[in-house]
Design an enzyme around this catalytic site. Sequence first.
Site, PDB file in Angstrom:
ATOM      1  N   CYS A 265       0.815  -1.217   0.000  1.00  0.00           N
ATOM      2  CA  CYS A 265       0.000   0.000   0.000  1.00  0.00           C
ATOM      3  C   CYS A 265       0.851   1.271   0.000  1.00  0.00           C
ATOM      4  O   CYS A 265       0.483   2.263  -0.619  1.00  0.00           O
ATOM      5  CB  CYS A 265      -0.930   0.021   1.211  1.00  0.00           C
ATOM      6  SG  CYS A 265      -2.386  -1.010   1.006  1.00  0.00           S
ATOM      7  N   HIS A 266       1.966   1.245   0.706  1.00  0.00           N
ATOM      8  CA  HIS A 266       2.767   2.469   0.837  1.00  0.00           C
ATOM      9  C   HIS A 266       3.822   2.604  -0.249  1.00  0.00           C
ATOM     10  O   HIS A 266       4.417   3.677  -0.391  1.00  0.00           O
ATOM     11  CB  HIS A 266       3.433   2.501   2.221  1.00  0.00           C
ATOM     12  CG  HIS A 266       2.453   2.553   3.343  1.00  0.00           C
ATOM     13  ND1 HIS A 266       1.715   3.678   3.647  1.00  0.00           N
ATOM     14  CD2 HIS A 266       2.060   1.611   4.232  1.00  0.00           C
ATOM     15  CE1 HIS A 266       0.923   3.419   4.674  1.00  0.00           C
ATOM     16  NE2 HIS A 266       1.108   2.174   5.043  1.00  0.00           N
TER      17      HIS A 266
END
Length: 650
Positions: A161-162
């Site tokens: 996600c990051h």
Amino acid sequence: MQRFTVVISLVVMTHLSLVQAAGDPERGKQRAALCFGCHGPDGQSLNPEYPNLAGQMELYLIKQLSAFRSGERKNPLMTPMAAQLNDQDVLDVAAFFSAQKVVNTGATKKTLAEVETRYEGAPSGIDADFVALPGMDPATHLTKEEMDKAKKIFFERCAGCHGVLRKGATGKPLTTDITRKRGTAYLENFITYGSPAGMPNWGTSGQLSEAEINMMAKYLQHEPPVPPEWGMKEMKGTWKVSVPPEQRPNKKMNDWNLDNLFSVTLRDAGEIALIDGDTKKIVSIIKTGYAVHISRISSSGRYLYVIGRDARINLIDLWMNPPQNVAEIKVGLEARSVETSKFKGYEDKYAIAGTYWPPQFVIMQGDTLEPQKLVSTRGLTVDTQEYHPEPRVAAIVSSHEKPEFMINVKETGKVLLVDYSDFNNLKITSINAAPFLHDGGWEKTHRYFMSAANKSNKIAVIDSKEGKLVKLVDVGQIPHPGRGANFIDPVNGDVWATSHLGDDTVSLISTAGANAWTVVRTLKGQGGGSLFLKTHPKSRNLWVDTPLNPSNDVSQSIAVFDLDNLDKPFQTLPIAEWANLGEGPKRVVQPEYNKAGDEVWFSVWNGKEQKSAIVVVDDKTRKLKHVINDKRLITPTGKFNVYNTQHDVY
């Protein structure tokens, strides 16, 4: 004094009709854990964007929580969180926070101004051994052993996600200009408690220890390590064909009902389970890459393609007895998507995979996985037109209108239409949509691709026949539809729906008529943290999960809406309780229908060392039908019914 007493009494009577009962601070502490991610441990805020709750007047807290619950006061984060509290919970939470002593954190808070505050985490497939670390910051010193362990945790749980370079996408940026300002205490808090916007509560769920959380908070203040590139040479070095096409059977050799077979991801085991949808028995366990993200079925229904987060693709021949791997390849260091050609005349001919790292896609022979064409996705963003070094490939769908693959490029916000009819003169149409494209699926006619730009809070509608953007539709916070859900709204006609990671809403977008490509209805679900919703053409139910919600009550249950009466509140079903597994986070994830559309399957996703299960619910009665409880079901997540996946039924 008398007037003050009357005012307080009115406040209490207005916002809580039950105030005969007293709040219990001990019970309140358990419920208040939902608040710690933003307001800090015990209500001691570590960020000036969120107020201290510690030491606030009890009646004031009762009033504010009640106002959020009733809708009198609105906030996209607080409203769904407060909606999870009943009357007694409000009293208990208020009693707990009011009993806490205020601690002076001003010096810490000054260092945290003007920063983003909520993250969402997900696993990555990059092997940490591939990644070299830059120099260390003495202020956040970690030993080499700690750095190696933290690196492994990040690439397994956070990079998805990051981002590998931590520039953010579904999750917030974690670059050092941000993390160093926030500091270790703040980062520890968010890693521990998560957030209602979808950041998992790694600490309170028991998945990371206090020592590991401290280690990760320090690790995030170091410059991100950069993995190496992975080109055609590296791909071909991993490509294996264990059973050549000419040695495979020319007819189905097993007696299974392949149309109702389920491919189930066993995330932490590096395997998939093939489960007979008729008997509910596991018929085969097949070794795959790490943490398989999706399974896709060839146009003929013969071949199963699975791709792990480590970018390893396995090609499985379902005609064999038993089905087995016939080819494999590693197309990068981290990946999410694989798809096959479906246009008439190209059935089963090609497969495509997109990678998170390096940011690129590769087209392969469909029956051997031999790589044919490799294309980078690095380029300029659609909004600021700045160069981005890590525009990852997210969802890929196969067009029914043309010999094209439709590719979501996450960070640049472009949808690429890749014409696979002529590799020597490859044509790619680039459509500007919105940044942070992620997942999505077809509306009912299979002409329009509904693509979620999750951190832009939009759905991009792409016309696959005309090859153009139709509209960007504003929806809720961080849409995450999976493939989405198609059904008929009794008032608005044909709609496609998405749920959201960042709030409790379900957005219904009209797909036909005068209101086409607008949100015509918004439903209220259990809370934020939803990953998937699902219905079926033969069903009158809409099922919405919330596995990343920090509340156990929410993450362990499912919300189901009546499609014939969408004004009626949803019903909550205790899926995890039905599984009867004992301890663990027991997140309920991804509703999936059988071919007939009369059963819905749910994964009850527990820790690797804990018992997990699959719960089967009767779609008509909404009653428990069966629990698949097998010790081989290690961390089951995604489930893919062969027929529904093959024919894009959702």
